[in-house]
Design a protein around this motif. Structure first.
Motif, PDB file in Angstrom:
ATOM      1  N   LYS A 188       0.848  -1.191   0.000  1.00  0.00           N
ATOM      2  CA  LYS A 188       0.000   0.000   0.000  1.00  0.00           C
ATOM      3  C   LYS A 188       0.880   1.236   0.000  1.00  0.00           C
ATOM      4  CE  LYS A 188      -4.138   1.650   2.363  1.00  0.00           C
ATOM      5  NZ  LYS A 188      -5.154   1.364   3.372  1.00  0.00           N
ATOM      6  N   ASP A 231      -0.499   4.512  -0.539  1.00  0.00           N
ATOM      7  CA  ASP A 231      -1.494   5.568  -0.745  1.00  0.00           C
ATOM      8  C   ASP A 231      -1.109   6.889  -0.104  1.00  0.00           C
ATOM      9  OD1 ASP A 231      -1.944   4.819   1.861  1.00  0.00           O
ATOM     10  OD2 ASP A 231      -4.125   4.665   1.672  1.00  0.00           O
ATOM     11  N   SER A 232       0.003   6.931   0.621  1.00  0.00           N
ATOM     12  CA  SER A 232       0.397   8.223   1.202  1.00  0.00           C
ATOM     13  C   SER A 232       1.224   9.072   0.244  1.00  0.00           C
ATOM     14  CB  SER A 232       1.189   8.005   2.492  1.00  0.00           C
ATOM     15  OG  SER A 232       2.476   7.526   2.195  1.00  0.00           O
ATOM     16  N   ASN A 292      -0.902   6.868  -4.813  1.00  0.00           N
ATOM     17  CA  ASN A 292      -2.201   6.643  -5.459  1.00  0.00           C
ATOM     18  C   ASN A 292      -3.449   7.047  -4.660  1.00  0.00           C
ATOM     19  OD1 ASN A 292      -2.009   4.450  -3.733  1.00  0.00           O
ATOM     20  ND2 ASN A 292      -1.573   2.989  -5.365  1.00  0.00           N
ATOM     21  N   HIS A 293      -3.262   7.937  -3.708  1.00  0.00           N
ATOM     22  CA  HIS A 293      -4.449   8.567  -3.098  1.00  0.00           C
ATOM     23  C   HIS A 293      -4.018   9.963  -2.628  1.00  0.00           C
ATOM     24  CE1 HIS A 293      -8.134   9.349  -1.183  1.00  0.00           C
ATOM     25  NE2 HIS A 293      -7.971   8.724  -0.052  1.00  0.00           N
ATOM     26  N   GLN A 294      -3.094  10.009  -1.664  1.00  0.00           N
ATOM     27  CA  GLN A 294      -2.341  11.241  -1.458  1.00  0.00           C
ATOM     28  C   GLN A 294      -1.117  11.149  -2.369  1.00  0.00           C
ATOM     29  OE1 GLN A 294      -1.598  13.686   2.385  1.00  0.00           O
ATOM     30  NE2 GLN A 294       0.040  12.191   2.329  1.00  0.00           N
ATOM     31  N   MET A 295      -0.726  12.287  -2.933  1.00  0.00           N
ATOM     32  CA  MET A 295       0.406  12.287  -3.856  1.00  0.00           C
ATOM     33  C   MET A 295       1.417  13.338  -3.443  1.00  0.00           C
ATOM     34  SD  MET A 295      -1.656  11.954  -7.423  1.00  0.00           S
ATOM     35  CE  MET A 295      -1.884  10.335  -8.165  1.00  0.00           C
ATOM     36  N   ASP A 296       2.662  12.972  -3.536  1.00  0.00           N
ATOM     37  CA  ASP A 296       3.758  13.888  -3.235  1.00  0.00           C
ATOM     38  C   ASP A 296       4.183  14.549  -4.545  1.00  0.00           C
ATOM     39  OD1 ASP A 296       6.305  14.975  -2.962  1.00  0.00           O
ATOM     40  OD2 ASP A 296       6.940  13.504  -1.482  1.00  0.00           O
ATOM     41  N   PRO A 297       3.881  15.843  -4.733  1.00  0.00           N
ATOM     42  CA  PRO A 297       4.145  16.461  -6.041  1.00  0.00           C
ATOM     43  C   PRO A 297       5.626  16.573  -6.383  1.00  0.00           C
ATOM     44  CG  PRO A 297       3.285  18.099  -4.497  1.00  0.00           C
ATOM     45  CD  PRO A 297       3.202  16.778  -3.805  1.00  0.00           C
ATOM     46  N   MET A 333       6.643  13.270  -7.663  1.00  0.00           N
ATOM     47  CA  MET A 333       6.091  13.094  -9.016  1.00  0.00           C
ATOM     48  C   MET A 333       6.960  13.810 -10.048  1.00  0.00           C
ATOM     49  SD  MET A 333       3.335  11.255  -8.954  1.00  0.00           S
ATOM     50  CE  MET A 333       2.420  10.562  -7.563  1.00  0.00           C
ATOM     51  N   SER A 342      -4.298   6.687 -11.203  1.00  0.00           N
ATOM     52  CA  SER A 342      -3.002   6.899 -10.542  1.00  0.00           C
ATOM     53  C   SER A 342      -1.851   7.119 -11.515  1.00  0.00           C
ATOM     54  CB  SER A 342      -2.673   5.730  -9.619  1.00  0.00           C
ATOM     55  OG  SER A 342      -3.718   5.533  -8.708  1.00  0.00           O
ATOM     56  N   ALA A 370      -0.709  11.560 -12.573  1.00  0.00           N
ATOM     57  CA  ALA A 370       0.280  12.486 -11.997  1.00  0.00           C
ATOM     58  C   ALA A 370       1.701  12.192 -12.494  1.00  0.00           C
ATOM     59  CB  ALA A 370       0.193  12.488 -10.472  1.00  0.00           C
ATOM     60  N   ILE A 408      -6.904  15.664 -11.394  1.00  0.00           N
ATOM     61  CA  ILE A 408      -5.584  15.288 -10.871  1.00  0.00           C
ATOM     62  C   ILE A 408      -4.455  16.117 -11.481  1.00  0.00           C
ATOM     63  CG2 ILE A 408      -3.898  13.403 -10.693  1.00  0.00           C
ATOM     64  CD1 ILE A 408      -6.264  11.466 -10.408  1.00  0.00           C
ATOM     65  N   ILE A 434      -2.209  18.390  -9.218  1.00  0.00           N
ATOM     66  CA  ILE A 434      -0.808  18.081  -8.868  1.00  0.00           C
ATOM     67  C   ILE A 434       0.092  19.278  -9.193  1.00  0.00           C
ATOM     68  CG2 ILE A 434      -0.062  16.944 -11.045  1.00  0.00           C
ATOM     69  CD1 ILE A 434       0.753  15.481  -7.631  1.00  0.00           C
ATOM     70  N   LEU A 477       2.262  21.211  -6.456  1.00  0.00           N
ATOM     71  CA  LEU A 477       3.706  21.394  -6.651  1.00  0.00           C
ATOM     72  C   LEU A 477       4.099  22.849  -6.409  1.00  0.00           C
ATOM     73  CD1 LEU A 477       6.416  20.086  -7.604  1.00  0.00           C
ATOM     74  CD2 LEU A 477       5.822  20.854  -9.902  1.00  0.00           C
ATOM     75  N   VAL A 502       2.708  21.504  -1.201  1.00  0.00           N
ATOM     76  CA  VAL A 502       1.886  20.707  -0.270  1.00  0.00           C
ATOM     77  C   VAL A 502       1.422  19.439  -0.989  1.00  0.00           C
ATOM     78  CG1 VAL A 502       1.103  22.790   0.925  1.00  0.00           C
ATOM     79  CG2 VAL A 502      -0.315  21.818  -0.910  1.00  0.00           C
ATOM     80  N   PRO A 503       0.941  18.434  -0.237  1.00  0.00           N
ATOM     81  CA  PRO A 503       0.452  17.218  -0.901  1.00  0.00           C
ATOM     82  C   PRO A 503      -0.883  17.449  -1.632  1.00  0.00           C
ATOM     83  CG  PRO A 503       0.930  16.814   1.448  1.00  0.00           C
ATOM     84  CD  PRO A 503       0.943  18.291   1.232  1.00  0.00           C
ATOM     85  N   LEU A 504      -1.107  16.606  -2.635  1.00  0.00           N
ATOM     86  CA  LEU A 504      -2.414  16.519  -3.298  1.00  0.00           C
ATOM     87  C   LEU A 504      -3.101  15.255  -2.817  1.00  0.00           C
ATOM     88  CD1 LEU A 504      -4.448  17.307  -5.652  1.00  0.00           C
ATOM     89  CD2 LEU A 504      -3.183  15.651  -7.032  1.00  0.00           C
ATOM     90  N   ILE A 505      -4.396  15.356  -2.547  1.00  0.00           N
ATOM     91  CA  ILE A 505      -5.199  14.160  -2.293  1.00  0.00           C
ATOM     92  C   ILE A 505      -6.287  14.122  -3.351  1.00  0.00           C
ATOM     93  CG2 ILE A 505      -6.768  13.017  -0.667  1.00  0.00           C
ATOM     94  CD1 ILE A 505      -5.073  15.217   1.282  1.00  0.00           C
ATOM     95  N   PHE A 506      -6.486  12.974  -3.981  1.00  0.00           N
ATOM     96  CA  PHE A 506      -7.648  12.918  -4.870  1.00  0.00           C
ATOM     97  C   PHE A 506      -8.693  11.971  -4.289  1.00  0.00           C
ATOM     98  CE2 PHE A 506      -5.011   9.594  -6.898  1.00  0.00           C
ATOM     99  CZ  PHE A 506      -5.928   8.594  -7.178  1.00  0.00           C
ATOM    100  N   ARG A 563     -11.714   9.427  -4.447  1.00  0.00           N
ATOM    101  CA  ARG A 563     -12.089   8.372  -5.392  1.00  0.00           C
ATOM    102  C   ARG A 563     -13.602   8.356  -5.546  1.00  0.00           C
ATOM    103  NH1 ARG A 563      -8.385   5.059  -7.232  1.00  0.00           N
ATOM    104  NH2 ARG A 563      -6.310   5.051  -6.297  1.00  0.00           N
ATOM    105  N   PHE A 590      -5.608  11.362   5.775  1.00  0.00           N
ATOM    106  CA  PHE A 590      -4.967  12.380   4.952  1.00  0.00           C
ATOM    107  C   PHE A 590      -5.501  13.810   5.136  1.00  0.00           C
ATOM    108  CE2 PHE A 590      -4.041   8.569   2.162  1.00  0.00           C
ATOM    109  CZ  PHE A 590      -2.764   8.406   2.691  1.00  0.00           C
TER     110      PHE A 590
END
Lengths: 193, 193
Positions: A21, A23-24, A27-32, A35, A60, A63, B62, B66, B70, B74-78, B80, B113
């Motif tokens: 997993k 997701d942090s 694929n749910h929260q994303m670190d830009p 990315m 997913s 990004a 998304i 993102i 950037l 800060v983080p992005l959350i998408f 679902r 999150f």
């Protein structure tokens, strides 16, 4: 990719010997920032290949895909997933089986966005059995375009997708390859970089 | 946002007096440079607001999300979208009705999150009736966090979403506001910028 390995070690949660997993950050929260670095790394790996399009699949893949497309200076197209749909003449359709969800989806791309002569880089977040990547590759080939390579964020190298794609002649570049999730721990396939 | 207006004029297809198709640069094929510029513009609009999270919804939110995350660092959350799901204690769930698809989806965000004290910027590609934006805002509020604003790429200002959100006390910033799609043509609500 060292930064990504560290993220997997720090934040990945091993749910079973098959499931990681992430997701942090993926694929749910994303670190830009991560990315963006992935986009740079895919661009470095496929340098000089004159790529004209990046193709990914919702959600997913978008990004990492958009960051790669930005670095390469080309458009991103994302394939849509649907349960089933009425046949239309203006879209490419392929069936993709999801082992995780145990269901078949249709993935679609509008024909107007990939053409003969296009040199396409496929990007996806995970590679396990390779179903999604093969489906995307078949869409590129339906269009008469060329699959230049397949860029994967995390490959579960203990599942057959990577081997099958390479046997089919595709170049596969994974930013991180996981050899095993046994005993609740992540083991990388390439521990020394 | 002038660059986006020009894209809408050049590539948008008016399918009816309700529907504008922008699949060549926003929601199927995506222009990464335009996405980056959107991220900068949302960041400029919400400058000084100490945003801690960007929240969007799959799939078309998304890419602008993102890029904004950037820029903001800060983080992005998408969130679902799902047809329906078994109740789980670890996720926020809200129902969102889609007028386009005439169906209700559940949108979900993992509770881990978004937290009390977070200052959240909501980003989405389209604003029409405001259902998705209200659903995302309710999730932020379930978490005890604050909605700092709602950033929209294209607002159909002839539909009620923007007005309803503002009446509910939210700050809404749309990069482009469309006053009408009558007679097969796009009319902007703010023609002079």
């Amino acid at each position: 990719m060292q930064l990504l390995k560290q993220k997997v070690l720090d934040e990945g949660i091993v749910l079973s010997n098959q499931v990681l997993k992430v997701d942090s950050f993926l694929n749910h929260q994303m670190d830009p920032v991560l990315m963006k670095e992935m986009g740079k790394e895919f661009t470095r790996l496929f340098d000089g290949q004159n790529i004209t399009r990046v193709l990914t699949i919702e959600s997913s893949g978008i990004a990492p895909g958009i960051m790669t497309a930005l670095e390469l200076g080309v458009p991103l197209i994302f394939a849509r997933k649907q349960k089933s749909l009425t046949l239309r003449h203006d879209i490419f359709v392929e069936k993709v089986f999801s082992f995780t969800k145990q269901e078949t989806n249709e993935i679609t791309v509008a024909k107007k966005f990939i053409h003969s002569g296009d040199r396409v880089l496929i990007i996806d977040d995970f590679l396990a059995n390779g179903e999604a990547a093969f489906g995307l590759a078949r869409i590129v080939e339906q269009a008469g375009a060329e699959v230049i390579g397949i860029g994967i964020v995390i490959e579960k190298a203990f599942q057959p997708g990577g081997r099958l794609l390479k046997e089919a002649g595709y170049r596969v570049e994974s930013l991180v390859r996981i050899a095993s999730l046994d005993d609740g721990a992540v083991s990388f396939a390439d521990p020394l970089e």
